[in-house]
Design a protein around this motif. Structure first.
Motif, PDB file in Angstrom:
ATOM      1  N   SER A  44       0.850  -1.197   0.000  1.00 30.90           N
ATOM      2  CA  SER A  44       0.000   0.000   0.000  1.00 30.90           C
ATOM      3  C   SER A  44       0.878   1.238   0.000  1.00 30.90           C
ATOM      4  O   SER A  44       1.847   1.329   0.764  1.00 30.90           O
ATOM      5  N   LEU A  45       0.536   2.176  -0.870  1.00 32.39           N
ATOM      6  CA  LEU A  45       1.233   3.454  -0.949  1.00 32.39           C
ATOM      7  C   LEU A  45       0.295   4.542  -0.437  1.00 32.39           C
ATOM      8  O   LEU A  45      -0.796   4.743  -0.990  1.00 32.39           O
ATOM      9  N   ASP A  49      -1.296  13.446  -0.809  1.00 31.95           N
ATOM     10  CA  ASP A  49      -2.580  14.146  -0.984  1.00 31.95           C
ATOM     11  C   ASP A  49      -3.743  13.412  -0.333  1.00 31.95           C
ATOM     12  O   ASP A  49      -4.904  13.776  -0.535  1.00 31.95           O
ATOM     13  N   GLY A  50      -3.445  12.360   0.423  1.00 29.49           N
ATOM     14  CA  GLY A  50      -4.494  11.633   1.128  1.00 29.49           C
ATOM     15  C   GLY A  50      -5.036  10.425   0.398  1.00 29.49           C
ATOM     16  O   GLY A  50      -5.855   9.686   0.955  1.00 29.49           O
ATOM     17  N   THR A  51      -4.605  10.194  -0.839  1.00 24.96           N
ATOM     18  CA  THR A  51      -5.071   9.029  -1.595  1.00 24.96           C
ATOM     19  C   THR A  51      -4.157   7.835  -1.316  1.00 24.96           C
ATOM     20  O   THR A  51      -3.010   7.985  -0.879  1.00 24.96           O
ATOM     21  N   ASN A  52      -4.704   6.638  -1.603  1.00 28.37           N
ATOM     22  CA  ASN A  52      -3.951   5.404  -1.416  1.00 28.37           C
ATOM     23  C   ASN A  52      -3.920   4.616  -2.720  1.00 28.37           C
ATOM     24  O   ASN A  52      -4.889   4.624  -3.486  1.00 28.37           O
ATOM     25  N   GLU A  53      -2.825   3.946  -2.936  1.00 22.39           N
ATOM     26  CA  GLU A  53      -2.697   3.068  -4.093  1.00 22.39           C
ATOM     27  C   GLU A  53      -2.054   1.758  -3.645  1.00 22.39           C
ATOM     28  O   GLU A  53      -1.366   1.710  -2.614  1.00 22.39           O
ATOM     29  N   THR A  54      -2.288   0.703  -4.413  1.00 22.71           N
ATOM     30  CA  THR A  54      -1.736  -0.603  -4.054  1.00 22.71           C
ATOM     31  C   THR A  54      -1.071  -1.241  -5.274  1.00 22.71           C
ATOM     32  O   THR A  54      -1.492  -1.016  -6.418  1.00 22.71           O
ATOM     33  N   CYS A  78       1.015   7.764  -7.085  1.00 23.61           N
ATOM     34  CA  CYS A  78       0.984   8.981  -6.260  1.00 23.61           C
ATOM     35  C   CYS A  78       1.464  10.198  -7.058  1.00 23.61           C
ATOM     36  O   CYS A  78       2.299  10.993  -6.577  1.00 23.61           O
ATOM     37  N   ASN A  79       0.996  10.262  -8.304  1.00 21.97           N
ATOM     38  CA  ASN A  79       1.333  11.376  -9.201  1.00 21.97           C
ATOM     39  C   ASN A  79       2.817  11.428  -9.563  1.00 21.97           C
ATOM     40  O   ASN A  79       3.326  12.470  -9.974  1.00 21.97           O
ATOM     41  N   HIS A  80       3.510  10.296  -9.418  1.00 25.02           N
ATOM     42  CA  HIS A  80       4.909  10.194  -9.794  1.00 25.02           C
ATOM     43  C   HIS A  80       5.040   9.132 -10.887  1.00 25.02           C
ATOM     44  O   HIS A  80       4.435   8.055 -10.790  1.00 25.02           O
ATOM     45  N   SER A  81       5.812   9.437 -11.898  1.00 19.27           N
ATOM     46  CA  SER A  81       6.049   8.473 -12.973  1.00 19.27           C
ATOM     47  C   SER A  81       7.078   7.440 -12.510  1.00 19.27           C
ATOM     48  O   SER A  81       8.164   7.801 -12.031  1.00 19.27           O
ATOM     49  N   ILE A 179       5.429  10.343   0.826  1.00 16.01           N
ATOM     50  CA  ILE A 179       4.827   9.054   0.442  1.00 16.01           C
ATOM     51  C   ILE A 179       5.326   7.980   1.399  1.00 16.01           C
ATOM     52  O   ILE A 179       6.528   7.877   1.670  1.00 16.01           O
ATOM     53  N   THR A 180       4.394   7.198   1.888  1.00 20.71           N
ATOM     54  CA  THR A 180       4.734   6.088   2.783  1.00 20.71           C
ATOM     55  C   THR A 180       4.322   4.778   2.133  1.00 20.71           C
ATOM     56  O   THR A 180       3.176   4.636   1.681  1.00 20.71           O
TER      57      THR A 180
END
Length: 239
Positions: A44-45, A49-54, A78-81, A179-180
Motif C-alpha cells: 500500500s502506498l 494528498d491523502g489518496t492510497n494506491e496498491t 501517487c502522481n509520480h512516474s 509518500i509512505t
C-alpha cells in the motif's frame, strides 16, 4: 547365488526398511513445500494528498526476485512516474539446491526400498551393497545439513526482500518524503518454514539410518566378531 526378484515385506518391520520408508515420505514434504510455493504481498502506498494506491509483489519458486517485476512498464503512482522496477534479491541457488537434494533422496529411497523388498538376499550376501548404501547415506546426511542451512538463509533473505523495508528500498517513489509505503497483506510462508524444518528433520533421520545401514556392512560384523565374548578366556601359550 540366486539373484532374481523375491518379494519380501519383512524388511519394513525392521529399522533398516521402515526408516527408509520414513525418509521417502519426509523428502516429499521437504522439497514439495518449497518448489510448489507461490505468493503475493500487497503493498500500500499512502500518498501525500491523502489518496492510497496498491501494487502486488508476486514471487514464486525458484525465487529469482531480480527477474520479477514489481512495477511492469511505465506507471503513475501517487502522481509520480515510475518505470519498470524489479524486486531485489535472488534465493534461487539455495532453493534449487535444497529441492535437488530432496528429489535425489526421494529417488534413492525408492530404489533402496526396491532392493530391500525384492533383492535383500543379494544385498546381504554381498559386501558391495551394504557398503555402497552406507557411503551414499553418509554423504546425503551431510548434503541435507548443507542444503537445509543454505535454504534457511535463502528463506530469510526472501522475507527481508519482500517485507516493508525491502519493498521500500526497491521502489524509488517510496523514498519521497510525502509518500509512505507499507506491506499491508503478507503471503503465508508456512509451507516454506515447514520445508526448512523437514530439511533438518531429514538430516537427523538419515543420520540415524546410517547406523542401521552400517550394521549391515562387513566393517561392523568384523568388529563384532573380533571382540572376545564374555565366556572366552585367553589361554597362555605354552613355553
Amino acid at each position: 547365488m540366486m539373484t532374481g526378484f523375491r518379494l519380501n515385506l519383512s524388511p519394513l518391520k525392521e529399522p533398516l526398511g521402515f526408516v527408509k520408508l520414513v525418509e521417502w515420505l519426509t523428502a516429499i514434504f521437504a522439497f514439495g513445500g518449497c518448489c510448489g510455493f507461490s505468493g503475493t504481498n500487497i503493498v500500500s502506498l499512502f500518498c501525500g494528498d491523502g489518496t492510497n494506491e496498491t501494487i502486488n509483489a508476486n514471487f514464486h519458486y525458484p525465487f529469482r526476485l531480480s527477474q520479477v517485476p514489481l512495477v511492469d512498464g511505465n506507471a503513475t503512482l501517487c502522481n509520480h512516474s515510475v518505470t519498470t522496477t524489479h524486486m531485489m534479491g535472488d534465493s534461487s541457488s539455495a532453493a534449487e539446491f535444497f529441492v535437488g537434494i530432496g528429489v535425489v533422496c526421494f529417488l534413492y529411497s525408492m530404489v533402496a526400498l526396491l532392493v530391500y523388498l525384492g533383492y535383500m538376499h543379494v544385498y546381504k550376501d554381498s559386501d558391495f551393497g551394504p557398503i555402497f548404501d552406507f557411503v551414499i547415506t553418509a554423504i546425503l546426511v551431510f548434503l541435507w545439513l548443507v542444503s537445509s542451512s543454505a535454504w534457511a538463509k535463502g528463506l530469510q533473505n526472501l522475507k527481508d526482500a519482500t517485507n516493508t523495508e525491502g519493498i521500500g528500498g526497491t521502489l524509488a517513489v517510496c523514498k519521497e518524503s510525502n509518500i509512505t509505503c507499507e506491506v499491508t497483506d503478507f503471503a503465508s510462508m508456512r509451507t516454506l518454514n515447514i520445508s526448512v524444518v523437514f530439511g533438518y528433520l531429514n538430516m537427523f533421520i538419515w543420520a540415524g539410518n546410517a547406523w542401521f545401514v552400517y550394521k549391515e556392512t562387513r566393517w561392523h560384523s568384523q568388529k563384532f566378531s573380533s571382540q572376545p565374548g564374555p565366556g572366552r578366556q585367553h589361554v597362555p601359550a605354552p613355553i
